[in-house]
Design a protein around this motif. Structure first.
Motif, PDB file in Angstrom:
ATOM      1  N   LEU A 110       7.854  64.249 132.627  1.00 40.01           N
ATOM      2  CA  LEU A 110       6.519  63.930 132.123  1.00 40.01           C
ATOM      3  C   LEU A 110       6.484  63.966 130.600  1.00 40.01           C
ATOM      4  O   LEU A 110       5.819  63.129 129.967  1.00 40.01           O
ATOM      5  N   LEU A 111       7.205  64.905 130.007  1.00 40.69           N
ATOM      6  CA  LEU A 111       7.255  64.997 128.554  1.00 40.69           C
ATOM      7  C   LEU A 111       7.950  63.786 127.955  1.00 40.69           C
ATOM      8  O   LEU A 111       7.443  63.152 127.015  1.00 40.69           O
ATOM      9  N   LEU A 112       9.106  63.429 128.501  1.00 41.59           N
ATOM     10  CA  LEU A 112       9.861  62.281 127.999  1.00 41.59           C
ATOM     11  C   LEU A 112       9.120  60.969 128.245  1.00 41.59           C
ATOM     12  O   LEU A 112       8.888  60.178 127.319  1.00 41.59           O
ATOM     13  N   GLY A 113       8.743  60.736 129.505  1.00 36.89           N
ATOM     14  CA  GLY A 113       8.070  59.482 129.847  1.00 36.89           C
ATOM     15  C   GLY A 113       6.704  59.360 129.209  1.00 36.89           C
ATOM     16  O   GLY A 113       6.333  58.281 128.723  1.00 36.89           O
ATOM     17  N   GLY A 114       5.941  60.453 129.185  1.00 44.03           N
ATOM     18  CA  GLY A 114       4.602  60.414 128.592  1.00 44.03           C
ATOM     19  C   GLY A 114       4.644  60.158 127.096  1.00 44.03           C
ATOM     20  O   GLY A 114       3.850  59.374 126.564  1.00 44.03           O
ATOM     21  N   THR A 115       5.564  60.815 126.405  1.00 44.66           N
ATOM     22  CA  THR A 115       5.699  60.601 124.956  1.00 44.66           C
ATOM     23  C   THR A 115       6.073  59.163 124.654  1.00 44.66           C
ATOM     24  O   THR A 115       5.472  58.511 123.779  1.00 44.66           O
ATOM     25  N   ALA A 116       7.068  58.643 125.367  1.00 43.52           N
ATOM     26  CA  ALA A 116       7.493  57.263 125.154  1.00 43.52           C
ATOM     27  C   ALA A 116       6.382  56.281 125.498  1.00 43.52           C
ATOM     28  O   ALA A 116       6.151  55.301 124.783  1.00 43.52           O
ATOM     29  N   TYR A 117       5.670  56.554 126.580  1.00 45.72           N
ATOM     30  CA  TYR A 117       4.592  55.659 127.039  1.00 45.72           C
ATOM     31  C   TYR A 117       3.490  55.534 125.982  1.00 45.72           C
ATOM     32  O   TYR A 117       3.055  54.426 125.647  1.00 45.72           O
ATOM     33  N   LEU A 118       3.038  56.657 125.467  1.00 41.09           N
ATOM     34  CA  LEU A 118       1.970  56.636 124.460  1.00 41.09           C
ATOM     35  C   LEU A 118       2.433  55.957 123.169  1.00 41.09           C
ATOM     36  O   LEU A 118       1.699  55.156 122.573  1.00 41.09           O
ATOM     37  N   LEU A 119       3.656  56.264 122.741  1.00 36.15           N
ATOM     38  CA  LEU A 119       4.161  55.662 121.514  1.00 36.15           C
ATOM     39  C   LEU A 119       4.383  54.161 121.672  1.00 36.15           C
ATOM     40  O   LEU A 119       4.122  53.389 120.735  1.00 36.15           O
ATOM     41  N   VAL A 120       4.850  53.731 122.844  1.00 38.69           N
ATOM     42  CA  VAL A 120       5.069  52.299 123.078  1.00 38.69           C
ATOM     43  C   VAL A 120       3.776  51.527 122.902  1.00 38.69           C
ATOM     44  O   VAL A 120       3.727  50.506 122.197  1.00 38.69           O
ATOM     45  N   PHE A 121       2.692  52.013 123.487  1.00 42.53           N
ATOM     46  CA  PHE A 121       1.446  51.248 123.427  1.00 42.53           C
ATOM     47  C   PHE A 121       0.715  51.418 122.103  1.00 42.53           C
ATOM     48  O   PHE A 121       0.026  50.500 121.662  1.00 42.53           O
ATOM     49  N   LEU A 122       0.876  52.537 121.462  1.00 44.33           N
ATOM     50  CA  LEU A 122       0.304  52.686 120.126  1.00 44.33           C
ATOM     51  C   LEU A 122       0.990  51.727 119.159  1.00 44.33           C
ATOM     52  O   LEU A 122       0.337  50.962 118.431  1.00 44.33           O
ATOM     53  N   LEU A 123       2.317  51.739 119.152  1.00 44.36           N
ATOM     54  CA  LEU A 123       3.071  50.871 118.250  1.00 44.36           C
ATOM     55  C   LEU A 123       2.937  49.401 118.647  1.00 44.36           C
ATOM     56  O   LEU A 123       2.882  48.523 117.780  1.00 44.36           O
ATOM     57  N   ALA A 124       2.878  49.119 119.961  1.00 48.32           N
ATOM     58  CA  ALA A 124       2.736  47.740 120.427  1.00 48.32           C
ATOM     59  C   ALA A 124       1.399  47.155 119.969  1.00 48.32           C
ATOM     60  O   ALA A 124       1.328  45.998 119.531  1.00 48.32           O
ATOM     61  N   THR A 125       0.345  47.944 120.066  1.00 51.86           N
ATOM     62  CA  THR A 125      -0.974  47.472 119.632  1.00 51.86           C
ATOM     63  C   THR A 125      -1.008  47.224 118.129  1.00 51.86           C
ATOM     64  O   THR A 125      -1.522  46.199 117.661  1.00 51.86           O
ATOM     65  N   LEU A 126      -0.450  48.155 117.359  1.00 55.60           N
ATOM     66  CA  LEU A 126      -0.425  47.990 115.898  1.00 55.60           C
ATOM     67  C   LEU A 126       0.430  46.786 115.499  1.00 55.60           C
ATOM     68  O   LEU A 126       0.057  46.012 114.605  1.00 55.60           O
ATOM     69  N   LEU A 127       1.565  46.623 116.177  1.00 51.71           N
ATOM     70  CA  LEU A 127       2.438  45.488 115.878  1.00 51.71           C
ATOM     71  C   LEU A 127       1.764  44.175 116.258  1.00 51.71           C
ATOM     72  O   LEU A 127       1.870  43.178 115.529  1.00 51.71           O
ATOM     73  N   ALA A 128       1.062  44.159 117.387  1.00 52.94           N
ATOM     74  CA  ALA A 128       0.354  42.952 117.823  1.00 52.94           C
ATOM     75  C   ALA A 128      -0.747  42.579 116.840  1.00 52.94           C
ATOM     76  O   ALA A 128      -0.946  41.394 116.523  1.00 52.94           O
ATOM     77  N   ILE A 129      -1.460  43.577 116.357  1.00 58.26           N
ATOM     78  CA  ILE A 129      -2.525  43.318 115.377  1.00 58.26           C
ATOM     79  C   ILE A 129      -1.933  42.746 114.091  1.00 58.26           C
ATOM     80  O   ILE A 129      -2.465  41.783 113.511  1.00 58.26           O
ATOM     81  N   ALA A 130      -0.813  43.329 113.626  1.00 60.11           N
ATOM     82  CA  ALA A 130      -0.169  42.836 112.402  1.00 60.11           C
ATOM     83  C   ALA A 130       0.273  41.386 112.574  1.00 60.11           C
ATOM     84  O   ALA A 130       0.093  40.560 111.669  1.00 60.11           O
ATOM     85  N   CYS A 131       0.834  41.040 113.714  1.00 54.94           N
ATOM     86  CA  CYS A 131       1.277  39.667 113.960  1.00 54.94           C
ATOM     87  C   CYS A 131       0.095  38.715 114.055  1.00 54.94           C
ATOM     88  O   CYS A 131       0.156  37.575 113.562  1.00 54.94           O
ATOM     89  N   ALA A 132      -0.987  39.171 114.703  1.00 59.08           N
ATOM     90  CA  ALA A 132      -2.168  38.318 114.833  1.00 59.08           C
ATOM     91  C   ALA A 132      -2.821  38.055 113.481  1.00 59.08           C
ATOM     92  O   ALA A 132      -3.316  36.949 113.212  1.00 59.08           O
ATOM     93  N   LEU A 133      -2.831  39.056 112.615  1.00 54.84           N
ATOM     94  CA  LEU A 133      -3.425  38.885 111.285  1.00 54.84           C
ATOM     95  C   LEU A 133      -2.596  37.955 110.401  1.00 54.84           C
ATOM     96  O   LEU A 133      -3.118  37.335 109.476  1.00 54.84           O
TER      97      LEU A 133
END
Length: 334
Positions: A110-133
Motif C-alpha cells: 500500500l505504501l509503494l503503490g499508493g505513493t506511486a499512484y498519487l505521484l503519477v496522477f499529480l505529475l500527469a495532471t501538471l504535465l497535461a496542463i503544461a502541454c495544453a497551455l
C-alpha cells in the motif's frame, strides 16, 4: 427532499453491495479452479524434497490431511465456509495461516503503490496542463515524443538499469528491501528504499495518463464557452485552471479509477524486480509453489481493491458532476 432521496440511496447502496458480493464470488471460483487445475503438486511446497521419498500410502494420507483428496466442488464449498468465518486456510509454503503471512506485507504494498499512484496522477495532471497551455509548440511536441518513447520501455528492464546505475555503480540508493535491518521505523530509510521502485512506476505510467488528460483538456479548450471567456479578457492559463480543469475533473477521476489494475500490476512487477517485500512478490511465490490458500487470499484482496476503488471513484464523480446521479451512468460507462 431527504425522504425522497432515501429509497434511491438505499437502492444504490444495495445494488453496489450485491455487485461486490457477486464479483468476489465469481473471482473466487475462477481463481480456485485455475489454481487447482494448474500443473504441479502442492505437496512439494508443504513437504519439500521429502515428497520424493514418500510411499503411495503416505502421499494419500498427506493429501487427506491437507484436504486435497476431496472433489473440487467439496473443496471449494469447504473453503468458502471457512473464509466466511475469517479462516482463509493454511499457507502450504510458510506453514502458518494465510492471513498471518499476508498481513505484515500488505502495508508495504500500500505504501509503494499508493505513493506511486498519487505521484503519477499529480505529475500527469501538471504535465497535461503544461502541454495544453503550449499546444503544438516545440516543447509540446518534444514532450509527446519523449513520453511516448519512455512509455514503451519495459518496467522490469528499466528497474534493472536503475539498479545497475544508482545501486551498483553510484551506490546512492539501496537495490532491494523495504528498509535496512533494524530500521523499520526509520522514515528516511524507508524513503530511500522507495525511490527506485517508485521512479520506475512513475516513468512507466506517467505519459499514458498525461496524454489522455492533455487530449481532454484540448477538447475542452475548443468549446464555445472558451471563446466567450477570451472575449471577457481571461488568459488561456486562467481559462484552463478556472474552467477547463474543473470540467474535466470527472474524467480524470474516472481515469484514476480505471488505472488501479494497471498501477497495481506495475507495483507487483516493481516488487519482484527490487525484491521489495509486498503482496506482489508474495503472489508470484504463491503461484510458483502452488500455495493455493495464500494465492486465493491475494487474488481476493487484489480484486476487492479494484472493485472498491471503482465504487469510490463513482461516488466522487457523483459529487463532482451531480448529473451522474440522475442518469445513473457508472464510472466505467462514461
Amino acid at each position: 427532499m431527504f425522504e425522497n432521496q432515501a429509497p434511491i440511496l438505499l437502492k444504490r447502496t444495495f445494488s453496489r453491495l450485491l455487485g461486490f458480493i457477486l464479483t468476489m464470488l465469481i473471482l473466487s471460483i475462477v481463481a480456485f479452479v485455475f489454481a487447482r487445475c494448474a500443473p504441479g503438486d502442492p505437496l512439494q511446497s508443504f513437504y519439500g524434497d521429502a515428497v520424493e521419498s514418500m510411499s503411495t500410502q503416505e502421499l494419500t494420507a498427506a493429501r487427506t490431511r491437507l484436504g486435497l483428496d476431496a472433489p473440487l466442488t467439496t473443496q471449494y464449498i469447504r473453503w468458502v465456509g471457512n473464509a466466511l468465518q475469517g479462516d482463509f486456510g493454511l499457507s502450504l509454503k510458510y506453514k502458518m495461516p494465510a492471513m498471518a503471512v499476508v498481513y505484515p506485507l500488505l502495508g508495504n504494498t500500500l505504501l509503494l503503490g499508493g505513493t506511486a499512484y498519487l505521484l503519477v496522477f499529480l505529475l500527469a495532471t501538471l504535465l497535461a496542463i503544461a502541454c495544453a497551455l503550449h499546444e503544438d509548440t516545440f516543447a509540446d511536441r518534444l514532450i509527446c515524443r519523449i513520453g511516448t518513447a519512455v512509455y514503451y520501455l519495459p518496467a522490469f528492464w528499466l528497474g534493472v538499469v536503475f539498479i545497475l546505475i544508482f545501486s551498483v555503480q553510484l551506490k546512492w540508493l539501496p537495490s532491494s528491501g523495504a528498509y535496512d535491518i533494524g530500521k523499520a521505523g526509520d522514515i528516511l530509510n524507508r524513503i530511500q528504499h522507495l525511490v527506485l521502485p517508485v521512479s520506475v512506476l512513475i516513468i512507466s505510467h506517467l505519459w499514458y495518463y498525461a496524454y489522455m488528460i492533455r487530449n481532454k483538456l484540448l477538447d475542452e479548450l475548443r468549446q464555445d464557452y472558451v471563446l466567450l471567456a477570451k472575449a471577457k479578457g481571461l488568459t488561456k492559463r486562467q481559462i484552463v485552471w478556472r474552467h477547463c480543469l474543473r470540467n474535466v475533473a470527472p474524467t480524470i477521476v474516472s481515469i484514476m479509477a480505471i488505472s488501479i489494475p494497471h498501477v497495481l500490476g506495475g507495483t507487483y512487477i516493481a516488487e519482484a524486480v527490487f525484491h521489495y517485500p509486498g503482496i506482489g512478490a508474495l503472489s508470484i511465490d504463491s503461484a510458483k509453489y502452488h500455495d493455493y490458500n495464500l494465492l486465493m487470499l491475494l487474488v481476493l484482496i487484489t480484486g476487492a481493491v479494484v472493485f472498491l476503488s471503482s465504487m469510490v471513484a463513482q461516488a466522487i464523480n457523483e459529487r463532482v458532476d451531480p448529473r451522474m446521479k440522475e442518469t445513473g451512468v457508472s464510472t466505467w460507462q462514461r
